[in-house]
Design a protein around this motif. Sequence first.
Motif, PDB file in Angstrom:
ATOM      1  N   ARG A 144       0.807  -1.219   0.000  1.00  0.00           N
ATOM      2  CA  ARG A 144       0.000   0.000   0.000  1.00  0.00           C
ATOM      3  C   ARG A 144       0.842   1.271   0.000  1.00  0.00           C
ATOM      4  N   ASP A 145       2.160   1.112  -0.100  1.00  0.00           N
ATOM      5  CA  ASP A 145       3.058   2.257  -0.251  1.00  0.00           C
ATOM      6  C   ASP A 145       3.422   2.366  -1.727  1.00  0.00           C
ATOM      7  N   ALA A 146       2.628   3.156  -2.469  1.00  0.00           N
ATOM      8  CA  ALA A 146       2.769   3.196  -3.925  1.00  0.00           C
ATOM      9  C   ALA A 146       4.164   3.628  -4.350  1.00  0.00           C
ATOM     10  N   GLY A 147       4.744   4.602  -3.654  1.00  0.00           N
ATOM     11  CA  GLY A 147       6.074   5.063  -4.014  1.00  0.00           C
ATOM     12  C   GLY A 147       7.120   3.987  -3.815  1.00  0.00           C
ATOM     13  N   ALA A 148       7.027   3.260  -2.712  1.00  0.00           N
ATOM     14  CA  ALA A 148       7.984   2.191  -2.445  1.00  0.00           C
ATOM     15  C   ALA A 148       7.847   1.062  -3.462  1.00  0.00           C
ATOM     16  N   VAL A 149       6.619   0.764  -3.862  1.00  0.00           N
ATOM     17  CA  VAL A 149       6.407  -0.284  -4.869  1.00  0.00           C
ATOM     18  C   VAL A 149       7.016   0.132  -6.202  1.00  0.00           C
ATOM     19  N   ARG A 150       6.786   1.375  -6.609  1.00  0.00           N
ATOM     20  CA  ARG A 150       7.366   1.852  -7.872  1.00  0.00           C
ATOM     21  C   ARG A 150       8.894   1.786  -7.833  1.00  0.00           C
ATOM     22  N   ALA A 151       9.473   2.211  -6.715  1.00  0.00           N
ATOM     23  CA  ALA A 151      10.930   2.178  -6.605  1.00  0.00           C
ATOM     24  C   ALA A 151      11.458   0.747  -6.620  1.00  0.00           C
ATOM     25  N   ALA A 152      10.751  -0.162  -5.962  1.00  0.00           N
ATOM     26  CA  ALA A 152      11.186  -1.561  -5.929  1.00  0.00           C
ATOM     27  C   ALA A 152      11.174  -2.177  -7.316  1.00  0.00           C
ATOM     28  N   CYS A 153      10.130  -1.906  -8.081  1.00  0.00           N
ATOM     29  CA  CYS A 153      10.028  -2.465  -9.430  1.00  0.00           C
ATOM     30  C   CYS A 153      11.059  -1.860 -10.378  1.00  0.00           C
ATOM     31  N   ALA A 154      11.458  -0.619 -10.109  1.00  0.00           N
ATOM     32  CA  ALA A 154      12.440   0.053 -10.960  1.00  0.00           C
ATOM     33  C   ALA A 154      13.871  -0.285 -10.567  1.00  0.00           C
ATOM     34  N   GLY A 155      14.060  -0.913  -9.419  1.00  0.00           N
ATOM     35  CA  GLY A 155      15.396  -1.204  -8.920  1.00  0.00           C
ATOM     36  C   GLY A 155      16.088  -2.310  -9.699  1.00  0.00           C
ATOM     37  N   ASP A 156      17.354  -2.511  -9.378  1.00  0.00           N
ATOM     38  CA  ASP A 156      18.168  -3.531 -10.036  1.00  0.00           C
ATOM     39  C   ASP A 156      17.902  -4.878  -9.358  1.00  0.00           C
ATOM     40  N   VAL A 157      16.791  -5.531  -9.755  1.00  0.00           N
ATOM     41  CA  VAL A 157      16.395  -6.790  -9.136  1.00  0.00           C
ATOM     42  C   VAL A 157      16.193  -7.855 -10.207  1.00  0.00           C
ATOM     43  N   ASP A 158      16.332  -9.093  -9.780  1.00  0.00           N
ATOM     44  CA  ASP A 158      16.148 -10.222 -10.696  1.00  0.00           C
ATOM     45  C   ASP A 158      14.712 -10.745 -10.692  1.00  0.00           C
ATOM     46  N   LEU A 159      13.964 -10.419  -9.644  1.00  0.00           N
ATOM     47  CA  LEU A 159      12.599 -10.926  -9.505  1.00  0.00           C
ATOM     48  C   LEU A 159      11.789  -9.948  -8.668  1.00  0.00           C
ATOM     49  N   VAL A 160      10.577  -9.651  -9.123  1.00  0.00           N
ATOM     50  CA  VAL A 160       9.594  -8.962  -8.299  1.00  0.00           C
ATOM     51  C   VAL A 160       8.586 -10.016  -7.847  1.00  0.00           C
ATOM     52  N   SER A 161       8.459 -10.200  -6.545  1.00  0.00           N
ATOM     53  CA  SER A 161       7.590 -11.230  -5.969  1.00  0.00           C
ATOM     54  C   SER A 161       6.399 -10.533  -5.318  1.00  0.00           C
ATOM     55  N   ILE A 162       5.216 -10.753  -5.869  1.00  0.00           N
ATOM     56  CA  ILE A 162       4.026  -9.981  -5.517  1.00  0.00           C
ATOM     57  C   ILE A 162       3.129 -10.793  -4.599  1.00  0.00           C
ATOM     58  N   HIS A 163       2.968 -10.309  -3.370  1.00  0.00           N
ATOM     59  CA  HIS A 163       2.130 -10.976  -2.372  1.00  0.00           C
ATOM     60  C   HIS A 163       1.159  -9.973  -1.764  1.00  0.00           C
ATOM     61  N   SER A 164       0.675  -9.098  -2.608  1.00  0.00           N
ATOM     62  CA  SER A 164      -0.324  -8.108  -2.215  1.00  0.00           C
ATOM     63  C   SER A 164      -1.711  -8.730  -2.341  1.00  0.00           C
ATOM     64  N   PRO A 165      -2.755  -8.068  -1.807  1.00  0.00           N
ATOM     65  CA  PRO A 165      -4.119  -8.573  -2.006  1.00  0.00           C
ATOM     66  C   PRO A 165      -4.473  -8.603  -3.493  1.00  0.00           C
ATOM     67  N   PRO A 166      -5.399  -9.464  -3.890  1.00  0.00           N
ATOM     68  CA  PRO A 166      -5.672  -9.649  -5.322  1.00  0.00           C
ATOM     69  C   PRO A 166      -6.145  -8.396  -6.053  1.00  0.00           C
ATOM     70  N   PHE A 167      -6.789  -7.459  -5.349  1.00  0.00           N
ATOM     71  CA  PHE A 167      -7.244  -6.258  -6.047  1.00  0.00           C
ATOM     72  C   PHE A 167      -6.078  -5.341  -6.418  1.00  0.00           C
ATOM     73  N   LEU A 168      -4.867  -5.631  -5.930  1.00  0.00           N
ATOM     74  CA  LEU A 168      -3.680  -4.870  -6.308  1.00  0.00           C
ATOM     75  C   LEU A 168      -2.778  -5.615  -7.289  1.00  0.00           C
ATOM     76  N   ASP A 188       6.526  -2.978 -16.607  1.00  0.00           N
ATOM     77  CA  ASP A 188       7.005  -1.715 -17.177  1.00  0.00           C
ATOM     78  C   ASP A 188       8.526  -1.651 -17.181  1.00  0.00           C
ATOM     79  N   HIS A 189       9.152  -2.370 -16.239  1.00  0.00           N
ATOM     80  CA  HIS A 189      10.612  -2.374 -16.124  1.00  0.00           C
ATOM     81  C   HIS A 189      11.223  -3.698 -16.570  1.00  0.00           C
ATOM     82  N   GLY A 190      10.422  -4.560 -17.201  1.00  0.00           N
ATOM     83  CA  GLY A 190      10.932  -5.806 -17.763  1.00  0.00           C
ATOM     84  C   GLY A 190      11.432  -6.796 -16.743  1.00  0.00           C
ATOM     85  N   ARG A 191      10.803  -6.819 -15.572  1.00  0.00           N
ATOM     86  CA  ARG A 191      11.265  -7.707 -14.508  1.00  0.00           C
ATOM     87  C   ARG A 191      10.625  -9.088 -14.600  1.00  0.00           C
ATOM     88  N   ASN A 192      11.404 -10.124 -14.282  1.00  0.00           N
ATOM     89  CA  ASN A 192      10.803 -11.423 -14.008  1.00  0.00           C
ATOM     90  C   ASN A 192       9.906 -11.261 -12.793  1.00  0.00           C
TER      91      ASN A 192
END
Length: 316
Positions: A34-58, A68-72
């Motif tokens: 629920r921290d939109a800014g932190a989520v955007r920064a995490a997805c834009a970061g230098d990561v090998d995987l974005v692991s999404i465990h948010s509620p289904p409506f998100l 948008d950032h081509g992440r696995n």
Amino acid sequence: MPLRVALIGTGFGARVVAGCYRDAGMTVDIVSPRDAGAVRAACAGDVDLVSIHSPPFLHADHVGLALDHGRNLLCDKPFGTSADQARRMLDRATAAGVLHFLNFEFRYDPPRLALKALLDDGVIGAVRHVHWTAFSSGSRVPLRPYGWLFDEARGGGWIGAFGSHVFDALRWLVGEVEDAHGETRTDIARRPDAAGVPHDCTAEDAFVARLTFASGATALIDTAFAAPANLPPRMIFIGSEGMIEATGSTRIAIIGSGEDRVIDFEPFAGDPHLPAMRPWAAAVRDSIIAGRQIEPCFADGLACAEIMDRVRAGGG
């Protein structure tokens, strides 16, 4: 260098999944869904995987940001709030050419793997029918406060929370589902939220589902999340040459096949997700290193979402 994971989720994701990634040698940064800014920064970061465990409506928003950032990416079940939403996420991931995983971790549970091996080996012949019962007091004793899980508009309901795992398991164990019907009910129709304010529950906490597989086999699932007490889940597979009864996560009995025997598994004292989640996290790590898509993936999430929509609607 260890693989880097941006994990979105401060509930199940932080409590269970993060530690499994770390056990697999990956580094993990956790952000609140629920921290939109932190989520955007995490997805834009230098990561090998974005692991999404948010509620289904998100899910759709968070999957979109990762793509948008081509992440696995790995997404938890029930993979959005509808089959239409699941299809759009799968199409985007396919077009982006990334690796995508759906968190149906129980495929990696040791008793479930043993059950699949028995079925694949034809120990009871061709599966004709499955009867699966699971009655839990998890939302009743103690009474679980109102939240998104009890709100249909936000992707709540026992069909998504538990049924998604059941439908994936049956697709994996028996085969593709051709038709599905269902009946739902809400045993606790009104709940107070954490502040004590009462709310009407618009999502089901119990359901019965009837499935027909491409093979002609059938299945009946009867389950509730607000039962007065807990009973061990029970799966009965009726085959052309015998039967298998799986009780909880500790016992598989082969009956009437000429090879009758019982396979016992040691009870696990910790979180029941861990025996499956640990090897699944390692499999995801290995898939990313090899650049090779494995299942369960977004296509499996869509297949289950289609079944869930049919069960919610009551018909095929």
